[in-house]
Design a protein around this motif. Structure first.
Motif, PDB file in Angstrom:
ATOM      1  N   ASP A  63       0.838  -1.197   0.000  1.00 28.20           N
ATOM      2  CA  ASP A  63       0.000   0.000   0.000  1.00 28.20           C
ATOM      3  C   ASP A  63       0.876   1.250   0.000  1.00 28.20           C
ATOM      4  N   LYS A  64       0.279   2.353  -0.429  1.00 31.39           N
ATOM      5  CA  LYS A  64       1.031   3.605  -0.601  1.00 31.39           C
ATOM      6  C   LYS A  64       1.645   4.096   0.715  1.00 31.39           C
ATOM      7  N   THR A  65       0.943   3.906   1.833  1.00 31.81           N
ATOM      8  CA  THR A  65       1.471   4.342   3.130  1.00 31.81           C
ATOM      9  C   THR A  65       2.740   3.577   3.486  1.00 31.81           C
ATOM     10  N   THR A  66       2.732   2.277   3.281  1.00 32.10           N
ATOM     11  CA  THR A  66       3.912   1.456   3.564  1.00 32.10           C
ATOM     12  C   THR A  66       5.071   1.863   2.666  1.00 32.10           C
ATOM     13  N   ILE A  67       4.783   2.089   1.386  1.00 26.68           N
ATOM     14  CA  ILE A  67       5.837   2.498   0.449  1.00 26.68           C
ATOM     15  C   ILE A  67       6.408   3.849   0.846  1.00 26.68           C
ATOM     16  N   THR A  68       5.551   4.774   1.232  1.00 22.35           N
ATOM     17  CA  THR A  68       6.021   6.101   1.641  1.00 22.35           C
ATOM     18  C   THR A  68       6.947   6.001   2.844  1.00 22.35           C
ATOM     19  N   ARG A  69       6.573   5.214   3.842  1.00 23.62           N
ATOM     20  CA  ARG A  69       7.443   5.037   5.020  1.00 23.62           C
ATOM     21  C   ARG A  69       8.772   4.392   4.643  1.00 23.62           C
ATOM     22  N   THR A  70       8.714   3.395   3.769  1.00 27.89           N
ATOM     23  CA  THR A  70       9.942   2.730   3.327  1.00 27.89           C
ATOM     24  C   THR A  70      10.828   3.707   2.568  1.00 27.89           C
ATOM     25  N   LEU A  71      10.236   4.496   1.689  1.00 23.11           N
ATOM     26  CA  LEU A  71      11.002   5.503   0.944  1.00 23.11           C
ATOM     27  C   LEU A  71      11.597   6.555   1.866  1.00 23.11           C
ATOM     28  N   ASP A  72      10.846   6.961   2.882  1.00 24.41           N
ATOM     29  CA  ASP A  72      11.372   7.921   3.865  1.00 24.41           C
ATOM     30  C   ASP A  72      12.643   7.370   4.517  1.00 24.41           C
ATOM     31  N   ARG A  73      12.600   6.103   4.935  1.00 23.74           N
ATOM     32  CA  ARG A  73      13.781   5.488   5.566  1.00 23.74           C
ATOM     33  C   ARG A  73      14.953   5.413   4.584  1.00 23.74           C
ATOM     34  N   LEU A  74      14.667   4.989   3.356  1.00 24.81           N
ATOM     35  CA  LEU A  74      15.728   4.874   2.359  1.00 24.81           C
ATOM     36  C   LEU A  74      16.319   6.233   1.998  1.00 24.81           C
ATOM     37  N   GLU A  75      15.483   7.266   1.980  1.00 27.54           N
ATOM     38  CA  GLU A  75      15.978   8.616   1.692  1.00 27.54           C
ATOM     39  C   GLU A  75      16.858   9.104   2.847  1.00 27.54           C
ATOM     40  N   ARG A  76      16.437   8.856   4.093  1.00 25.14           N
ATOM     41  CA  ARG A  76      17.258   9.241   5.257  1.00 25.14           C
ATOM     42  C   ARG A  76      18.615   8.541   5.247  1.00 25.14           C
ATOM     43  N   LYS A  77      18.633   7.317   4.760  1.00 27.30           N
ATOM     44  CA  LYS A  77      19.886   6.553   4.677  1.00 27.30           C
ATOM     45  C   LYS A  77      20.740   6.987   3.487  1.00 27.30           C
ATOM     46  N   GLY A  78      20.192   7.850   2.645  1.00 30.05           N
ATOM     47  CA  GLY A  78      20.931   8.350   1.485  1.00 30.05           C
ATOM     48  C   GLY A  78      20.936   7.388   0.306  1.00 30.05           C
ATOM     49  N   PRO A  98      23.626   7.750  -5.980  1.00 28.00           N
ATOM     50  CA  PRO A  98      24.917   7.098  -6.243  1.00 28.00           C
ATOM     51  C   PRO A  98      25.321   6.152  -5.102  1.00 28.00           C
ATOM     52  N   MET A  99      25.102   6.589  -3.852  1.00 26.99           N
ATOM     53  CA  MET A  99      25.396   5.709  -2.724  1.00 26.99           C
ATOM     54  C   MET A  99      24.454   4.504  -2.737  1.00 26.99           C
ATOM     55  N   GLY A 100      23.198   4.738  -3.091  1.00 25.00           N
ATOM     56  CA  GLY A 100      22.229   3.654  -3.174  1.00 25.00           C
ATOM     57  C   GLY A 100      22.637   2.617  -4.205  1.00 25.00           C
ATOM     58  N   GLN A 101      23.171   3.061  -5.327  1.00 22.19           N
ATOM     59  CA  GLN A 101      23.633   2.136  -6.369  1.00 22.19           C
ATOM     60  C   GLN A 101      24.812   1.309  -5.852  1.00 22.19           C
ATOM     61  N   ALA A 102      25.748   1.948  -5.140  1.00 23.04           N
ATOM     62  CA  ALA A 102      26.900   1.223  -4.598  1.00 23.04           C
ATOM     63  C   ALA A 102      26.458   0.199  -3.548  1.00 23.04           C
ATOM     64  N   VAL A 103      25.558   0.615  -2.653  1.00 24.76           N
ATOM     65  CA  VAL A 103      25.042  -0.306  -1.635  1.00 24.76           C
ATOM     66  C   VAL A 103      24.249  -1.429  -2.301  1.00 24.76           C
ATOM     67  N   PHE A 104      23.489  -1.081  -3.341  1.00 20.13           N
ATOM     68  CA  PHE A 104      22.724  -2.098  -4.051  1.00 20.13           C
ATOM     69  C   PHE A 104      23.636  -3.200  -4.570  1.00 20.13           C
ATOM     70  N   GLU A 105      24.778  -2.838  -5.108  1.00 20.00           N
ATOM     71  CA  GLU A 105      25.715  -3.839  -5.645  1.00 20.00           C
ATOM     72  C   GLU A 105      26.148  -4.820  -4.551  1.00 20.00           C
TER      73      GLU A 105
END
Length: 148
Positions: A63-78, A98-105
């Motif tokens: 649901d959109k609320t769950t996605i928004t909270r998850t995105l908030d956390r991911l944005e705070r983590k950079g 860019p950091m997200g791409q490196a962590v993703f790898e």
């Protein structure tokens, strides 16, 4: 009488729990603070960049609320960027930073190890058959929800 472990649904749920738990343990062992939910979002954004939150919600079946909270956390983590759409300023597009791409790898490397472990000793044709069956089961539910 229904015997719980005689249905594939039980095993899908059981496997899902085991995979999530193992994945998070492996991430933590490597010093990566990423939940299974966050990993799922990063995986989708890496393969389909520039989604809106609504599109991400639809693809992830959250649901959109769950996605928004998850995105908030991911944005705070950079790890995720929210950028205004250049064609429609009301719309916000999502992508890995860019950091997200490196962590993703790093996360992908860990996830690949888990995938390899779970598929050990299983013939490729059995994996294909399992995929076919699970996709059909999902389609059956999707068709039901859309009244087909």
């Amino acid at each position: 009488m229904m015997k719980h472990d005689s249905y594939p649904h039980y095993w899908v749920n059981h496997l899902s729990f085991l995979l999530r738990r193992s994945l998070v343990q492996r991430f933590e062992a490597e010093g990566l603070d990423v939940s299974a939910e966050e990993w799922a979002v990063l995986l989708i954004l890496q393969s389909v960049p520039d989604l809106t939150a609504t599109e991400l919600s639809d693809r992830s079946m959250r649901d959109k609320t769950t996605i928004t909270r998850t995105l908030d956390r991911l944005e705070r983590k950079g790890l995720v960027l929210r950028l205004r759409d250049t064609k429609d300023r009301r719309s916000v597009r999502l992508s890995l930073s860019p950091m997200g791409q490196a962590v993703f790898e790093e996360l992908a490397r860990i996830a690949q190890g888990l995938i390899k472990q779970t598929l050990a000793g299983i013939a490729p044709e059995d994996v294909e058959q399992a995929l076919t069956v699970m996709k059909r089961m999902a389609a059956n539910l999707t068709e039901e929800q859309h009244g087909l």
